[in-house]
Enzyme design. Structure first.
Site, PDB file in Angstrom:
ATOM      1  N   SER A  58     -16.751   6.285   2.157  1.00 18.55           N
ATOM      2  CA  SER A  58     -17.944   6.424   2.937  1.00 18.55           C
ATOM      3  C   SER A  58     -18.970   7.156   1.808  1.00 18.55           C
ATOM      4  O   SER A  58     -18.426   7.899   0.905  1.00 18.55           O
ATOM      5  CB  SER A  58     -17.674   7.399   3.920  1.00 18.55           C
ATOM      6  OG  SER A  58     -16.952   6.870   4.885  1.00 18.55           O
TER       7      SER A  58
HETATM    8  N1  SAH Z   1     -12.052   8.038   3.922  1.00 19.60           N
HETATM    9  C1  SAH Z   1     -11.588   7.200   3.065  1.00 19.60           C
HETATM   10  C2  SAH Z   1     -12.446   5.646   3.465  1.00 19.60           C
HETATM   11  C3  SAH Z   1     -12.191   5.118   4.562  1.00 19.60           C
HETATM   12  S1  SAH Z   1     -12.453   3.208   4.692  1.00 19.60           S
HETATM   13  C4  SAH Z   1     -12.181   7.632   1.720  1.00 19.60           C
HETATM   14  O1  SAH Z   1     -12.412   8.616   1.392  1.00 19.60           O
HETATM   15  O2  SAH Z   1     -11.945   6.966   0.741  1.00 19.60           O
HETATM   16  C5  SAH Z   1     -11.066   3.052   6.119  1.00 19.60           C
HETATM   17  C6  SAH Z   1      -9.676   2.902   5.691  1.00 19.60           C
HETATM   18  O3  SAH Z   1      -9.047   2.740   6.868  1.00 19.60           O
HETATM   19  C7  SAH Z   1      -9.471   1.712   4.795  1.00 19.60           C
HETATM   20  O4  SAH Z   1      -8.648   2.184   3.781  1.00 19.60           O
HETATM   21  C8  SAH Z   1      -8.446   0.927   5.667  1.00 19.60           C
HETATM   22  O5  SAH Z   1      -7.535   0.289   5.258  1.00 19.60           O
HETATM   23  C9  SAH Z   1      -8.055   1.872   6.691  1.00 19.60           C
HETATM   24  N2  SAH Z   1      -7.284   1.514   7.981  1.00 19.60           N
HETATM   25  C10 SAH Z   1      -8.082   0.719   8.918  1.00 19.60           C
HETATM   26  N3  SAH Z   1      -7.376   0.726  10.153  1.00 19.60           N
HETATM   27  C11 SAH Z   1      -6.318   1.457   9.947  1.00 19.60           C
HETATM   28  C12 SAH Z   1      -5.346   1.811  10.821  1.00 19.60           C
HETATM   29  N4  SAH Z   1      -5.131   1.374  11.759  1.00 19.60           N
HETATM   30  N5  SAH Z   1      -4.085   3.013  10.217  1.00 19.60           N
HETATM   31  C13 SAH Z   1      -4.532   3.304   8.866  1.00 19.60           C
HETATM   32  N6  SAH Z   1      -5.654   3.108   8.153  1.00 19.60           N
HETATM   33  C14 SAH Z   1      -6.465   2.214   8.496  1.00 19.60           C
END
Ligand code: SAH
Length: 211
Positions: A58
């Protein structure tokens, strides 16, 4: 990188971030080490960046707004849903929280484990479906969800301790997603809207189905 980092911090202040603990954490965590080598020059820019597997880290302001909304106190137990690069989990740990972070994509979880342990952050990465929370580590004082949910994830709300806060983007109407904060106060959930936002989808049993 110092000039870029300072410029990011003034943008965060201009963007309304006031919590000094969050600003110091954002200043301390080396964001350039959470993106690929090709993205390093842009690491402190005011935008989301690709981290592989179709996911993004993000933009700095969104991370700061979410972490500020959690109101973390040192020593609190926090859950970060959607580890991705591990950046937001590192910022939460730099605020003094003991962090559990859950990721569904094994390659991202593995990379985040290596990165976070090299840098020495207090983050335990768990592989799994974060839409169901991490019941074996609950309850939490604070939970942040870094992906957009189709509705309030009930399992997460139930894993809050009294006084706990959950910050989650919830998909709404055509206007897009709404960053939502829920607090458990005197046994009741109070929700509050923190404004529009845009995230990748949360995929799981209590979220979107995989495409
Ligand atoms: N906060 C992270 C970026 C998040 S992007 C950072 O600082 O880099 C969103 C992430 O959520 C992705 O890696 C995706 O694979 C994960 N995601 C999506 N659905 C999910 C779920 N149900 N459980 C765990 N992770 C999930």
């Amino acid at each position: 990188m110092d000039a870029e980092r300072d410029a990011m911090l003034s943008r965060l202040r201009q963007g309304g971030v006031r919590d000094e603990r969050v600003l110091q954490a954002m200043a301390a965590v080396p964001r350039e080490l959470f993106v690929g080598p090709g993205e390093r020059v842009e690491a402190y820019a005011d935008r989301a960046l690709p981290i592989g597997c179709g996911q993004t880290i993000s933009q700095p302001l969104m991370v700061a707004v979410m972490v500020e909304a959690l109101g973390l106190q040192p020593g609190e137990r926090a859950l970060d849903v959607g580890t991705g690069s591990g950046y937001q989990a590192a910022v939460m740990a730099a605020c003094g929280a003991h962090v559990v972070s859950v990721e569904r994509i094994p390659a991202l979880a593995d990379e985040a484990v290596a990165r976070l342990s090299n840098l020495g952050y207090d983050v335990e990465v768990v592989l799994g479906d974060g839409s169901l929370g991490v019941p074996e580590r609950a309850p939490f004082d604070a939970i942040a969800v870094g992906a957009a949910a189709p509705r309030l994830p009930l399992a997460l709300a139930r894993q809050l301790r009294e006084g706990g806060r959950l910050v989650v983007p919830i998909a709404g109407g055509p206007a897009g997603e709404e960053l939502t904060r829920l607090r458990l106060a005197s046994g009741r959930w109070e929700t509050e809207s923190l404004g529009p936002c845009r995230f990748v989808p949360l995929i799981g049993d209590d979220a979107y189905a995989e495409a």
